[in-house]
Design a protein around this motif. Structure first.
Motif, mmCIF file in Angstrom:
data_model
loop_
_atom_site.group_PDB
_atom_site.id
_atom_site.type_symbol
_atom_site.label_atom_id
_atom_site.label_comp_id
_atom_site.label_asym_id
_atom_site.label_seq_id
_atom_site.Cartn_x
_atom_site.Cartn_y
_atom_site.Cartn_z
ATOM 1 N N LEU B 69 0.784 -1.235 0.000
ATOM 2 C CA LEU B 69 0.000 0.000 0.000
ATOM 3 C C LEU B 69 0.824 1.298 0.000
ATOM 4 O O LEU B 69 0.522 2.194 -0.804
ATOM 5 C CB LEU B 69 -0.997 -0.019 1.173
ATOM 6 N N PRO B 70 1.837 1.442 0.853
ATOM 7 C CA PRO B 70 2.542 2.733 0.843
ATOM 8 C C PRO B 70 3.146 3.063 -0.522
ATOM 9 O O PRO B 70 3.072 4.197 -0.984
ATOM 10 C CB PRO B 70 3.623 2.554 1.914
ATOM 11 N N ILE B 110 -2.546 -4.488 1.492
ATOM 12 C CA ILE B 110 -2.253 -3.832 2.763
ATOM 13 C C ILE B 110 -1.307 -4.737 3.538
ATOM 14 O O ILE B 110 -1.591 -5.922 3.700
ATOM 15 C CB ILE B 110 -3.547 -3.611 3.564
ATOM 16 N N PRO B 111 -0.157 -4.207 3.960
ATOM 17 C CA PRO B 111 0.781 -5.091 4.675
ATOM 18 C C PRO B 111 0.211 -5.515 6.023
ATOM 19 O O PRO B 111 0.010 -4.695 6.902
ATOM 20 C CB PRO B 111 2.018 -4.201 4.874
ATOM 21 N N GLU B 131 -4.100 6.083 3.749
ATOM 22 C CA GLU B 131 -2.760 6.123 3.158
ATOM 23 C C GLU B 131 -2.725 7.069 1.954
ATOM 24 O O GLU B 131 -1.755 7.791 1.747
ATOM 25 C CB GLU B 131 -2.322 4.715 2.749
ATOM 26 N N ARG B 134 -2.674 10.525 3.286
ATOM 27 C CA ARG B 134 -1.564 10.784 4.199
ATOM 28 C C ARG B 134 -0.484 11.603 3.489
ATOM 29 O O ARG B 134 -0.103 11.305 2.370
ATOM 30 C CB ARG B 134 -0.988 9.431 4.621
#
Lengths: 225, 225
Positions: B69-70, B110-111, B131, B134
């Motif tokens: 995700l990031p 998503i981790p 995220e 963010r």
């Protein structure tokens, strides 16, 4: 919580019927089945050195500092290396009470748009856990909190239990000397709790305060009897 | 979605009864009431230049690249500057079908910890939206993250004079209650001074301490005379 490796849930005064049912439901995660129950916030956070409340409310209405989640998560991760941290969520409908907030060192807020701040409780928890596990080597293998060597004794932070004992002794002294009366209500008590939590006491500081206030209280009481 | 400023939901083939009910519920966010309905994924994503599926499944079982995700969010944000991007969520129970996945350029995950990958749908959406918003300048104007500051008075640090007055009142109280005696010497006094200076008191904190200790001292003295 379980998705992101946070396995220790503590519940304060749960609604019995619903809680028992959820806990015994098929497929209930081990987080739920192994949750610990407490009668008060003070007891639930007693072994934590940092207690953080969660809020959707604007800072102006609050007596605490508020940090945005990404910044808050950095501080929490750091503290988790050496001790327990409590992240406190209120009920979905009313959030945290002033009494509950008075146990918190500071508050965190999930950055949302101002027009829609209030979040679903489960989603708020998920977002916080995600951010705490994000970028952390810790989350990858197991979600284990690595216990590093403790900092030097004089830097070790006081636990919430220590601070609560100081609060109680100070409040009792304030009653004994007439600064507080039975009619003062909860507000000044919460003010005192917040004050002490702002001071970032070390374990040694806590010992010193407790011994000083203990003697003051002893004398105030023996004088008045 | 609404919390993080994502206001365009598209639904494919919704379960009619439940969807109509949710949409007409009191307090249903405008995301829900203005959601657009489509009969197929193909139609729903037709005006998007990037379509990303979401999955909890390990990469080996898939025909797509999977990004955490990031990393995925960075790419999505960039693309959003110039065109529409679709983030595709499957049903909670079965996820996305192979046909649905075939519309995707790649997948995001998503981790989570490997032992517990499958997430609640609403929580997965919340984490993804969080995220995406963010650190994004985009979220700032519309979904403004307010960096509030406390009222000046609450942050104004106490002066050395304030702290010295507190020290004196505390020390006098400690003498009055017998914690310190004339023979205690300078060491405990210095310890108390250092303690108070470590607490980084604000001007308001100092006022509170001074009024509490003032009353304690007054009572200790009046009792002992």
């Amino acid at each position: 919580m379980s998705n992101f490796g946070f396995l220790r849930m503590r519940v304060v005064n749960p609604y019995e019927a619903g809680y028992r049912e959820a806990r015994s439901a098929v497929g209930a995660s081990s987080v739920l089945t192994s949750a610990e129950e407490f009668a008060s916030v003070g007891e639930a956070v007693a072994d934590c050195t940092l207690v953080i409340g969660t809020t959707a409310v604007g800072e102006r209405e609050l007596h605490h500092r508020v940090k945005a989640l990404p910044e808050a998560a950095k501080i929490i991760r750091k503290r988790l290396e050496s001790s327990n941290v409590a992240l406190l969520f209120g009920s979905e409908r009313v959030g945290l009470s002033n009494e509950e907030l008075s146990h918190c060192h500071w508050l965190l807020r999930i950055p949302t748009r101002v027009e829609h701040r209030s979040m679903n409780l489960g989603q708020a928890v998920a977002v916080c856990m995600y951010e705490l596990a994000r970028d952390s080597k810790r989350a990858a293998p197991q979600g284990r909190v690595t216990k590093k060597t403790l900092p030097a004794a004089q830097l070790k932070p006081a636990t919430a239990g220590d601070i609560e004992r100081i609060s109680k002794t100070l409040l009792e002294s304030l009653h004994a000397c007439g600064y507080l009366t039975p009619r003062s209500g909860k507000t000044p008590e919460e003010k005192v709790r917040r004050l002490l939590r702002r001071h970032k006491l070390t374990a040694n500081d806590a010992d010193l305060w407790l011994s000083m206030l203990g003697q003051i209280l002893y004398r105030l009481k023996s004088k008045s009897s």
